[in-house]
Structure formats: C-alpha cells, structure tokens
Design a protein around this motif. Structure first.
Motif, PDB file in Angstrom:
ATOM      1  N   MET A  93       0.859  -1.225   0.035  1.00  0.00           N
ATOM      2  CA  MET A  93       0.067  -0.026   0.021  1.00  0.00           C
ATOM      3  C   MET A  93       0.840   1.190   0.128  1.00  0.00           C
ATOM      4  N   LYS A  94       0.432   2.194  -0.860  1.00  0.00           N
ATOM      5  CA  LYS A  94       1.218   3.369  -0.669  1.00  0.00           C
ATOM      6  C   LYS A  94       0.425   4.555  -1.360  1.00  0.00           C
ATOM      7  N   PHE A  95       0.428   5.809  -0.538  1.00  0.00           N
ATOM      8  CA  PHE A  95      -0.376   6.773  -0.827  1.00  0.00           C
ATOM      9  C   PHE A  95       0.034   8.387  -0.199  1.00  0.00           C
ATOM     10  N   THR A  96      -0.374   9.290  -0.969  1.00  0.00           N
ATOM     11  CA  THR A  96      -0.169  10.894  -0.421  1.00  0.00           C
ATOM     12  C   THR A  96      -1.359  11.594  -0.077  1.00  0.00           C
ATOM     13  N   VAL A  97      -1.309  11.941   1.326  1.00  0.00           N
ATOM     14  CA  VAL A  97      -2.403  12.905   1.560  1.00  0.00           C
ATOM     15  C   VAL A  97      -1.900  14.024   2.008  1.00  0.00           C
ATOM     16  N   SER A  98      -2.833  15.152   2.096  1.00  0.00           N
ATOM     17  CA  SER A  98      -2.729  16.467   2.424  1.00  0.00           C
ATOM     18  C   SER A  98      -2.624  16.315   4.494  1.00  0.00           C
ATOM     19  N   LYS A  99      -1.675  17.122   4.725  1.00  0.00           N
ATOM     20  CA  LYS A  99      -1.555  17.010   6.217  1.00  0.00           C
ATOM     21  C   LYS A  99      -2.816  17.224   6.939  1.00  0.00           C
ATOM     22  N   SER A 100      -3.197  18.523   6.650  1.00  0.00           N
ATOM     23  CA  SER A 100      -4.590  19.170   7.186  1.00  0.00           C
ATOM     24  C   SER A 100      -5.628  18.052   7.211  1.00  0.00           C
ATOM     25  N   ASP A 101      -5.892  17.573   5.993  1.00  0.00           N
ATOM     26  CA  ASP A 101      -6.881  16.523   5.784  1.00  0.00           C
ATOM     27  C   ASP A 101      -6.891  15.369   6.872  1.00  0.00           C
ATOM     28  N   MET A 102      -5.492  14.930   6.875  1.00  0.00           N
ATOM     29  CA  MET A 102      -5.120  13.669   7.767  1.00  0.00           C
ATOM     30  C   MET A 102      -5.448  14.006   9.199  1.00  0.00           C
ATOM     31  N   THR A 103      -4.701  15.086   9.518  1.00  0.00           N
ATOM     32  CA  THR A 103      -4.714  15.688  10.808  1.00  0.00           C
ATOM     33  C   THR A 103      -6.555  15.678  11.602  1.00  0.00           C
ATOM     34  N   GLU A 104      -7.319  16.123  10.716  1.00  0.00           N
ATOM     35  CA  GLU A 104      -8.607  16.589  11.281  1.00  0.00           C
ATOM     36  C   GLU A 104      -9.307  15.285  11.455  1.00  0.00           C
ATOM     37  N   ALA A 105      -8.960  14.174  10.141  1.00  0.00           N
ATOM     38  CA  ALA A 105      -9.687  13.095  10.269  1.00  0.00           C
ATOM     39  C   ALA A 105      -9.315  12.163  11.499  1.00  0.00           C
ATOM     40  N   GLU A 149      -8.459   4.072  -5.086  1.00  0.00           N
ATOM     41  CA  GLU A 149      -8.132   4.746  -5.893  1.00  0.00           C
ATOM     42  C   GLU A 149      -8.681   6.191  -5.405  1.00  0.00           C
ATOM     43  N   GLY A 150      -7.968   7.053  -5.148  1.00  0.00           N
ATOM     44  CA  GLY A 150      -8.378   8.604  -5.153  1.00  0.00           C
ATOM     45  C   GLY A 150      -9.096   8.773  -3.782  1.00  0.00           C
ATOM     46  N   SER A 151      -9.092   7.772  -3.137  1.00  0.00           N
ATOM     47  CA  SER A 151      -9.532   8.219  -1.457  1.00  0.00           C
ATOM     48  C   SER A 151      -8.984   7.203  -0.404  1.00  0.00           C
ATOM     49  N   LEU A 152      -9.171   7.667   0.637  1.00  0.00           N
ATOM     50  CA  LEU A 152      -8.650   6.995   1.911  1.00  0.00           C
ATOM     51  C   LEU A 152      -9.539   6.854   2.811  1.00  0.00           C
ATOM     52  N   GLU A 153      -9.925   5.747   3.378  1.00  0.00           N
ATOM     53  CA  GLU A 153     -10.830   5.643   4.407  1.00  0.00           C
ATOM     54  C   GLU A 153     -10.129   5.337   5.660  1.00  0.00           C
ATOM     55  N   LEU A 154     -10.501   5.875   6.869  1.00  0.00           N
ATOM     56  CA  LEU A 154     -10.020   5.668   7.997  1.00  0.00           C
ATOM     57  C   LEU A 154     -11.138   5.133   9.052  1.00  0.00           C
ATOM     58  N   CYS A 155     -10.831   4.219   9.798  1.00  0.00           N
ATOM     59  CA  CYS A 155     -11.954   3.736  10.756  1.00  0.00           C
ATOM     60  C   CYS A 155     -11.289   3.297  12.076  1.00  0.00           C
ATOM     61  N   LEU A 172     -18.717   1.584  19.711  1.00  0.00           N
ATOM     62  CA  LEU A 172     -18.857   2.901  18.911  1.00  0.00           C
ATOM     63  C   LEU A 172     -18.126   2.834  17.758  1.00  0.00           C
ATOM     64  N   GLY A 173     -18.310   3.070  16.345  1.00  0.00           N
ATOM     65  CA  GLY A 173     -17.282   2.954  15.337  1.00  0.00           C
ATOM     66  C   GLY A 173     -17.512   4.353  14.586  1.00  0.00           C
ATOM     67  N   ILE A 174     -16.274   4.862  14.087  1.00  0.00           N
ATOM     68  CA  ILE A 174     -16.332   6.207  13.494  1.00  0.00           C
ATOM     69  C   ILE A 174     -15.318   6.125  12.043  1.00  0.00           C
ATOM     70  N   THR A 175     -15.907   6.204  10.875  1.00  0.00           N
ATOM     71  CA  THR A 175     -15.312   6.135   9.626  1.00  0.00           C
ATOM     72  C   THR A 175     -15.444   7.272   9.015  1.00  0.00           C
ATOM     73  N   THR A 176     -14.276   7.534   8.324  1.00  0.00           N
ATOM     74  CA  THR A 176     -14.230   9.020   7.513  1.00  0.00           C
ATOM     75  C   THR A 176     -13.591   8.447   6.110  1.00  0.00           C
ATOM     76  N   VAL A 177     -13.901   9.375   5.176  1.00  0.00           N
ATOM     77  CA  VAL A 177     -13.085   9.086   3.734  1.00  0.00           C
ATOM     78  C   VAL A 177     -12.477  10.657   3.501  1.00  0.00           C
ATOM     79  N   ILE A 178     -11.236  10.501   3.193  1.00  0.00           N
ATOM     80  CA  ILE A 178     -10.374  11.726   2.651  1.00  0.00           C
ATOM     81  C   ILE A 178      -9.793  11.714   1.375  1.00  0.00           C
ATOM     82  N   PRO A 179      -9.679  12.647   0.534  1.00  0.00           N
ATOM     83  CA  PRO A 179      -8.701  12.478  -0.853  1.00  0.00           C
ATOM     84  C   PRO A 179      -7.472  12.056  -0.576  1.00  0.00           C
TER      85      PRO A 179
END
Length: 367
Positions: free
Chosen positions: A1-13, A39-45, A51-58
């Motif tokens: 697995m390999k991906f690049t994300v924005s720091k601000s998106d990842m920190t908030e998520a 492809e194009g998105s990252l899901e964190l759970c 209680l479960g929380i999931t979110t998707v960021i580009p």
C-alpha cells in the motif's frame, strides 16, 4: 500500500476518529486505526466494539491496500510532521514508513484482517434532521444523562417520535431534560442512544442546515454527518415513562431573566465545595426570588426580581443541577413552574414548548 495525503485532511480525520479507539482491550488491532487506500480516496476507521467512526479523505494512491496502525503513535506523528503532505507506504510485512519533508518514521503495523468488522444494519428506519437542529437537541439534553450504571438504560438519551413530534429525553434520577421538535415522519419509533455516542456526534455536527441521515436498526444506529459515519450500539431496557414524571400543573409561575438567575445561583454557590455540600434555599415571594446558602464556611444570600403569579414557596436545590438546567435553556428569559416545596421545579421557555427541564428539590432542614 502506498498513498499521499494532505497533512491538514489527515490531522482532522485522525483527531475526530481517534475518540472511538479502544483504550482497554485484549485485541491489539482495536488500539489502532484501520487505513484502507483505494483509487483517489483513503478511508480511516476506529472501533471499540460499541462505537465506530469512519471517514473518507482524498488521496493520491499509488498502491491500494489496508493496514492497522497504532492510533496514539500515528496521530502524534501526523500532527508533528513538518510538510503540507504525508506519504505513507506499508510493505507485505506490515512495516509502515511515513514521510513528510525531511521527516521519516518506520512503525510496525497490524494486519488489517485482525480488525473486527463493523456491524451491518438490517431493517433500519431512516430519519433526516438538519445538523444544527440535531446539535441543539443533543446539547440541551446531554447534561442530564445518568453517569452511574445503576440503571444502564438511563446512560443514554431516548429518541421518541410520536404523532409528528420528536422528543429527545435524558434522565438521571435527580433531573430530567426534554427537547421537542415537530418532524415529518410517517411512523412512531423510539430508541435509546448512549450518552458517549451523542457526545461524539455533538463534536462532529456543524451549525448548518446540512441534513444528517440517521438509520435506526434493532440493535444499532448509524449517523451520516458530511464525510463521517458513526455507528453505535443502542441501549436496551425500559426507559422511564417521562410523560408520567412531568407534573401536569403548577401553583406558582415565575418569569425570570436567565442570566440574572444563573449569576445569582453562582454567587450563593461560592460557599459550596465537594466537601461542603449544602442546598441552595430559594424563597419565591412578591415578585422576588431570595436565595441563601449556609455551610460550615459561612452564609451567603442574594436576591433577584421576577414576574410571579401564584403561591409563595420555599424550596431547596442542588446548586449544580439547578445551574446546569438554567445554562442549557439557551434563551434570555425562562418560565419557572412550581407545585410546592416538595414537587419538582419545571423550567420551560417563556413561550412555546421546545424544551422542558425538571429539577428535583432537596428537603430543607429548619434553621
């Protein structure tokens, strides 16, 4: 697995979903965050089995895949990375490398297969409410959720839809908070959502008209809030018959400025501590409320003016319960209704019925 994300998106998520990470568990994967790159998105759970929380960021994904990373360590690294982007890769041995600017970390991951699956909802009923309305309804009732586990069902808030009205009700044996709104919904339904879940929902809700989709199943409930999905177990049991608990009539009606009442109670509460508990004694007479409090440290008294009709009454309250009810009214003036010195105090809006708070009195000893 390999991906690049924005720091601000990842920190908030990571900050938002980390609150569903389990802190005491025998399953190591539950102390982590499940990361799924497509492809194009990252899901964190994150999921603690209740209680479960999931979110998707580009994301810019070079290699799709899944892995579980330690929530505490991963969130600390993400927050402290120096560059605007973060590149993460995980090899087949679950070794994750995190790069941002000149910073590089290698941390050991956990196979994604060890992360428990989130519950699936079957036969669910879907309700839609604007985010700002749901936020207001939770905020005005959450304070009265029971903290003790003497009656586990009361550690949550009841959502009750009946005859086109939604009531959200919390009760803890000493007070009751009810918030009411008209809703367009074809059937009657009721369920109890844990207070912990509602606390997390409150942090995710914004003051907007954006609709929040609530899917209520038999044992679980799911909230869709923008790019977040929250799933939670529901509480089971017999909730208090709140309609029967509300006194139908009052002998004394008092209109008072909320801010004045809060400040007055705060002043006489200065003598009360966790060690020195004493009720706030309130005397309602002749368009005035006289408050006083006596502890081994001394005596405090105060008074404020009010518009009063009906009988004079002297009544005592726990200062914290009285203050929390007044602070959560969120309006300039309130109506206080009393049925005598041993009946619960009812706090309602000056007009309308959007909220109702009950505070049980404390029996006063004669001075």
């Amino acid at each position: 697995m390999k991906f690049t994300v924005s720091k601000s998106d990842m920190t908030e998520a990571v900050t938002n979903i980390q609150r569903a990470v389990s802190t005491k568990t025998s399953i190591p994967a539950l102390e982590g965050i499940l990361i799924s790159a497509t492809e194009g998105s990252l899901e964190l759970c994150a999921y603690d089995l209740e209680l479960g929380i999931t979110t998707v960021i580009p994301s810019t994904t070079q290699e799709p895949g899944k892995a579980v990373l330690s929530a505490k360590l991963f969130s600390d690294i993400v927050r402290k990375t120096p560059a605007e982007t973060i590149t993460i890769s995980v090899d087949e041995k679950n070794m994750a490398s995190i790069e941002s600017g000149f910073s590089k970390f290698s941390i050991i991951g956990i196979p994604a297969e060890e992360f428990p699956e989130l519950p699936k909802l079957t036969d669910s009923t879907v309700i839609e409410l604007p985010a700002n309305l749901l936020k207001s309804m939770i905020r005005q009732t959450l304070f009265a959720v029971a903290e003790s586990d003497a009656k586990p069902i009361h550690q949550g808030s009841l959502f009750n839809i009946e005859a086109g009205k939604l009531d959200v009700v919390s009760v803890d044996g000493y007070r009751l908070a009810k918030r009411t709104e008209a809703v367009v919904f074809p059937e009657d339904i009721s369920f109890v959502v844990p207070g912990k879940t509602l606390g997390e929902i409150l942090k995710l809700l914004k003051d907007s008209e954006e609709p929040v989709e609530i899917s209520a199943g038999k044992r679980h409930i799911l909230f869709k809030i923008e790019n977040y999905t929250v799933i939670s177990s529901l509480l089971e049991g017999e909730f208090l018959n709140y309609k029967a608990a509300i006194p139908p009539e009052s002998k004394t009606d008092v209109i008072v400025r909320t801010r004045d009442a809060i400040e007055s109670v705060e002043r006489v509460s200065l003598l009360i501590t966790d060690r020195l508990k004493s009720p706030v004694r309130c005397l309602f007479e002749e368009n005035e409320i006289k408050l006083n409090c006596t502890t081994s440290m001394g005596r405090a008294s105060d008074q404020l003016s009010a518009d009063m009709t009906g009988e004079n009454v002297e009544i005592g309250f726990n200062n914290r319960y009285l203050l929390e009810a007044l602070r959560n009214t969120e309006c300039d003036e309130v109506k206080i209704q009393l049925g005598g010195s041993l009946s619960p105090m009812k706090i309602v809006p000056k007009e309308g019925d959007s909220f109702l708070f009950l505070v049980l009195p404390v029996r006063l000893k004669n001075d």
